[in-house]
Scaffold this motif. Structure first.
Motif, PDB file in Angstrom:
ATOM      1  N   TYR A   1       0.696  -1.103  -0.025  1.00 49.75           N
ATOM      2  CA  TYR A   1      -0.039   0.009  -0.150  1.00 49.75           C
ATOM      3  C   TYR A   1       0.833   1.390   0.007  1.00 49.75           C
ATOM      4  O   TYR A   1       1.984   1.108   0.459  1.00 49.75           O
ATOM      5  CB  TYR A   1      -0.971   0.158   1.299  1.00 49.75           C
ATOM      6  N   ALA A   2       0.305   2.146  -0.720  1.00 47.16           N
ATOM      7  CA  ALA A   2       1.172   3.650  -0.780  1.00 47.16           C
ATOM      8  C   ALA A   2       1.524   4.097   0.946  1.00 47.16           C
ATOM      9  O   ALA A   2       0.443   4.218   1.688  1.00 47.16           O
ATOM     10  CB  ALA A   2       0.288   4.776  -1.213  1.00 47.16           C
ATOM     11  N   PRO A   3       2.905   4.309   1.197  1.00 48.45           N
ATOM     12  CA  PRO A   3       3.349   4.270   2.473  1.00 48.45           C
ATOM     13  C   PRO A   3       2.615   5.537   3.169  1.00 48.45           C
ATOM     14  O   PRO A   3       2.426   5.500   4.274  1.00 48.45           O
ATOM     15  CB  PRO A   3       4.805   4.371   2.316  1.00 48.45           C
ATOM     16  N   ALA A   4       2.808   6.795   2.537  1.00 50.11           N
ATOM     17  CA  ALA A   4       2.398   7.924   3.233  1.00 50.11           C
ATOM     18  C   ALA A   4       0.726   7.833   3.413  1.00 50.11           C
ATOM     19  O   ALA A   4       0.409   8.275   4.672  1.00 50.11           O
ATOM     20  CB  ALA A   4       2.499   9.268   2.129  1.00 50.11           C
ATOM     21  N   SER A   5      -0.080   7.359   2.679  1.00 53.98           N
ATOM     22  CA  SER A   5      -1.250   7.125   2.862  1.00 53.98           C
ATOM     23  C   SER A   5      -1.711   6.415   4.077  1.00 53.98           C
ATOM     24  O   SER A   5      -2.669   6.624   4.800  1.00 53.98           O
ATOM     25  CB  SER A   5      -2.195   6.923   1.561  1.00 53.98           C
ATOM     26  N   LEU A   6      -0.905   5.184   4.107  1.00 55.42           N
ATOM     27  CA  LEU A   6      -1.243   4.033   4.871  1.00 55.42           C
ATOM     28  C   LEU A   6      -0.691   4.486   6.274  1.00 55.42           C
ATOM     29  O   LEU A   6      -1.388   4.085   7.452  1.00 55.42           O
ATOM     30  CB  LEU A   6      -0.174   2.686   4.708  1.00 55.42           C
ATOM     31  N   LYS A   7       0.293   5.436   6.534  1.00 52.78           N
ATOM     32  CA  LYS A   7       1.066   5.954   7.719  1.00 52.78           C
ATOM     33  C   LYS A   7      -0.243   6.827   8.252  1.00 52.78           C
ATOM     34  O   LYS A   7      -0.439   6.812   9.454  1.00 52.78           O
ATOM     35  CB  LYS A   7       2.220   6.454   7.479  1.00 52.78           C
ATOM     36  N   ARG A   8      -0.790   7.704   7.469  1.00 55.37           N
ATOM     37  CA  ARG A   8      -1.693   8.853   7.885  1.00 55.37           C
ATOM     38  C   ARG A   8      -3.022   8.017   8.693  1.00 55.37           C
ATOM     39  O   ARG A   8      -3.513   8.433   9.573  1.00 55.37           O
ATOM     40  CB  ARG A   8      -2.311   9.513   6.833  1.00 55.37           C
TER      41      ARG A   8
ATOM     42  N   THR B   1      -8.214   0.690   5.378  1.00 56.08           N
ATOM     43  CA  THR B   1      -8.702   0.480   3.953  1.00 56.08           C
ATOM     44  C   THR B   1      -9.473   1.636   3.210  1.00 56.08           C
ATOM     45  O   THR B   1      -9.762   1.672   2.227  1.00 56.08           O
ATOM     46  CB  THR B   1      -9.334  -0.745   3.603  1.00 56.08           C
ATOM     47  N   VAL B   2      -9.679   2.696   4.311  1.00 49.88           N
ATOM     48  CA  VAL B   2     -10.617   3.705   3.976  1.00 49.88           C
ATOM     49  C   VAL B   2     -11.878   3.545   2.802  1.00 49.88           C
ATOM     50  O   VAL B   2     -11.870   3.764   1.814  1.00 49.88           O
ATOM     51  CB  VAL B   2      -9.810   4.926   3.111  1.00 49.88           C
ATOM     52  N   PRO B   3     -12.937   2.740   3.767  1.00 49.03           N
ATOM     53  CA  PRO B   3     -14.011   2.345   2.929  1.00 49.03           C
ATOM     54  C   PRO B   3     -14.887   3.568   2.576  1.00 49.03           C
ATOM     55  O   PRO B   3     -15.729   3.807   3.653  1.00 49.03           O
ATOM     56  CB  PRO B   3     -14.705   1.216   3.915  1.00 49.03           C
TER      57      PRO B   3
ATOM     58  N   ASN C   1     -11.120   4.551  -7.079  1.00 45.15           N
ATOM     59  CA  ASN C   1     -10.609   5.130  -5.855  1.00 45.15           C
ATOM     60  C   ASN C   1     -10.202   4.277  -4.867  1.00 45.15           C
ATOM     61  O   ASN C   1     -10.476   4.530  -3.731  1.00 45.15           O
ATOM     62  CB  ASN C   1     -11.759   6.196  -5.269  1.00 45.15           C
ATOM     63  N   VAL C   2      -9.541   3.203  -5.288  1.00 46.73           N
ATOM     64  CA  VAL C   2      -8.928   2.183  -4.736  1.00 46.73           C
ATOM     65  C   VAL C   2      -7.262   2.122  -5.012  1.00 46.73           C
ATOM     66  O   VAL C   2      -6.708   1.930  -4.116  1.00 46.73           O
ATOM     67  CB  VAL C   2      -9.506   0.729  -4.842  1.00 46.73           C
ATOM     68  N   LEU C   3      -7.198   2.132  -6.194  1.00 47.94           N
ATOM     69  CA  LEU C   3      -5.605   2.128  -6.693  1.00 47.94           C
ATOM     70  C   LEU C   3      -4.814   3.020  -6.360  1.00 47.94           C
ATOM     71  O   LEU C   3      -3.712   2.991  -6.189  1.00 47.94           O
ATOM     72  CB  LEU C   3      -5.663   1.803  -8.377  1.00 47.94           C
ATOM     73  N   ILE C   4      -5.467   4.263  -5.847  1.00 46.15           N
ATOM     74  CA  ILE C   4      -4.902   5.481  -5.576  1.00 46.15           C
ATOM     75  C   ILE C   4      -4.125   5.129  -4.103  1.00 46.15           C
ATOM     76  O   ILE C   4      -3.065   5.861  -3.978  1.00 46.15           O
ATOM     77  CB  ILE C   4      -5.432   6.901  -5.544  1.00 46.15           C
ATOM     78  N   TYR C   5      -4.570   4.173  -3.510  1.00 46.24           N
ATOM     79  CA  TYR C   5      -3.773   3.936  -2.216  1.00 46.24           C
ATOM     80  C   TYR C   5      -2.762   2.969  -2.260  1.00 46.24           C
ATOM     81  O   TYR C   5      -2.254   2.406  -1.112  1.00 46.24           O
ATOM     82  CB  TYR C   5      -4.982   3.467  -1.252  1.00 46.24           C
ATOM     83  N   PHE C   6      -2.681   2.033  -3.521  1.00 47.82           N
ATOM     84  CA  PHE C   6      -1.852   1.076  -3.872  1.00 47.82           C
ATOM     85  C   PHE C   6      -0.447   1.686  -4.462  1.00 47.82           C
ATOM     86  O   PHE C   6      -0.195   2.558  -4.903  1.00 47.82           O
ATOM     87  CB  PHE C   6      -2.459   0.125  -4.730  1.00 47.82           C
ATOM     88  N   SER C   7       0.599   0.816  -3.874  1.00 47.02           N
ATOM     89  CA  SER C   7       1.978   1.072  -4.657  1.00 47.02           C
ATOM     90  C   SER C   7       1.850   0.760  -6.286  1.00 47.02           C
ATOM     91  O   SER C   7       0.856  -0.060  -6.316  1.00 47.02           O
ATOM     92  CB  SER C   7       2.900   0.242  -4.043  1.00 47.02           C
TER      93      SER C   7
END
Length: 281
Positions: A29-36, A72-74, A216-222
């Protein structure tokens, strides 16, 4: 060691612990988004640090659904990005109508608003009776809310505007009932929907589909996890099947892109390119 380095270690340990304890892999998962999201979740659960969040995750298995929903920000809305739904109604549904049975996979369905939006438009197009919608998400908690189909009534006016902009033929009120500041979608919209757990990071092909929506799911993925998900979608689609992404997402830099041709570019609707020489100008 500064604070950012320490937090990076804590985040790595949280991700490793989630995989070893519960089998959910967030490493791509995108690190910055997951960390937030992890920090927000830690605050909500009154943990003093990410290490505290990891400790609670390890020792309180009943928190798993809460953790998955937070990480996972549903989030979604009825008829979100109405132009995309209108494009489905006007340009994709008439092509799907040639099939005797239609399978639609809504991947990352969150709380189900887009699932019910699809069901409404399919019903108005006369296609719902021969359509099966498979709505999947990583979070059991999100899927339960989706299955219930109950939402805050404060959203009703915006959803009604979205519905009309999407080309709705009736009134959104015809598909729901209101009470106690809540909206409940009519259960008849759920009759051809199957809700199921599916993890795009680790699971395989879910079904054979004529249309896949993953918005609007893939934007959170690496990048590597985006490629994995897009490969799953490619392998799941029937010949000439359709894929819808979010308006802020595209596959231009993915090696999977060559398998698709843009169908309606502004709305991020693609069509499987294999054996589609007749579709390429």
């Amino acid at each position: 060691m500064d604070v950012s380095e320490l937090e990076s270690i804590e985040m790595d340990l949280l991700v490793q612990a989630m995989q070893k304890r519960h089998g959910y892999d967030f490493s791509q998962y995108a690190p910055a988004s997951l960390k937030r999201r992890a920090h927000l979740l830690a605050n909500q659960l009154e943990c003093k640090s990410l290490t505290g969040l990891t400790e609670r995750m390890l020792h309180e298995p009943e928190l798993l659904s809460r953790l998955l929903e937070g990480l996972t920000v549903p989030m979604s809305d009825m008829f979100r990005d109405p132009a995309m739904f209108r494009a489905l109604r006007d340009q994709v549904f008439p092509l799907l109508a040639s099939y005797p049975h239609i399978n639609i996979w809504q991947a990352g369905c969150a709380h189900g608003q887009e699932v019910y939006s699809l069901a409404i438009l399919l019903e108005e197009a006369g296609l719902y009776e021969r359509t099966q919608i498979f709505a999947t998400d990583l979070s059991d908690r999100a899927l339960q809310r989706a299955s219930d189909g109950i939402y805050p009534a404060q959203e009703a006016q915006q959803w009604s505007r979205n519905y009309q902009a999407a080309g709705g033929k009736r009134s959104l009120a015809d598909y729901c009932s209101a009470g106690y500041k809540l909206l409940k979608l009519n259960q008849r919209l759920r009759r051809n929907v199957t809700f199921a757990v599916h993890n795009l990071a680790t699971d395989g092909v879910f079904c054979e589909a004529h249309l896949i929506l993953c918005r609007n799911v893939l934007i959170y993925f690496s990048n590597s996890l985006q490629n994995r998900a897009l490969s799953l979608f490619r392998d799941s689609l029937v010949r000439a099947g359709f894929l819808c992404l979010g308006v802020r997402e595209n596959m231009d830099l993915s090696p999977v892109a060559q398998a698709f041709v843009p169908f309606i570019d502004p709305e991020r609707i693609y069509r499987l390119a294999s054996h589609l020489d007749d579709l390429v100008e």
